[in-house]
Design an enzyme around this catalytic site. Structure first.
Site: not given
Length: 106
Positions: A10-11
């Site tokens: 994810c980020v």
């Protein structure tokens, strides 16, 4: 059979930590032996050679990077998919684990 490695990106790697926990619970409940890890999208390039995941799932917030990531994983034959937004939002470890398993079986 060797333990399969499922990587979630994810980020920052933080939002997927809870999902990884839920996936581990689902795997344990179903007597599946997977190593499930999380990382940030910025770490993928450096982590892929050392971790060598069997499947890579991307958080829906970075789905726009899928093609770029696939270019990095294609030589190692690592399947890449984007986690369903609703499953991610609900932190549905069982459904996301099933998605990963479907990619492992292809």
């Amino acid at each position: 059979m060797a333990k399969k490695i499922i990587m979630i990106a994810c980020v920052s790697g933080l939002s997927s930590a809870l999902l990884v926990s839920k996936m581990k619970q689902a795997a344990q409940k179903n007597n599946k032996d997977y190593q499930i890890i999380t990382g940030s999208i910025s770490e993928i390039e450096t982590q892929l050679p050392t971790i060598q995941p069997d499947v890579l799932l991307l958080g829906p917030q970075i789905q726009y990077l899928k093609e770029e990531v696939q270019k990095k994983t294609s030589t190692a034959n690592i399947p890449v998919a984007v986690i369903n937004m609703q499953d991610y939002a609900m932190m549905d470890g069982e459904k996301v684990l099933a998605q990963a398993e479907s990619l492992l079986n292809n």
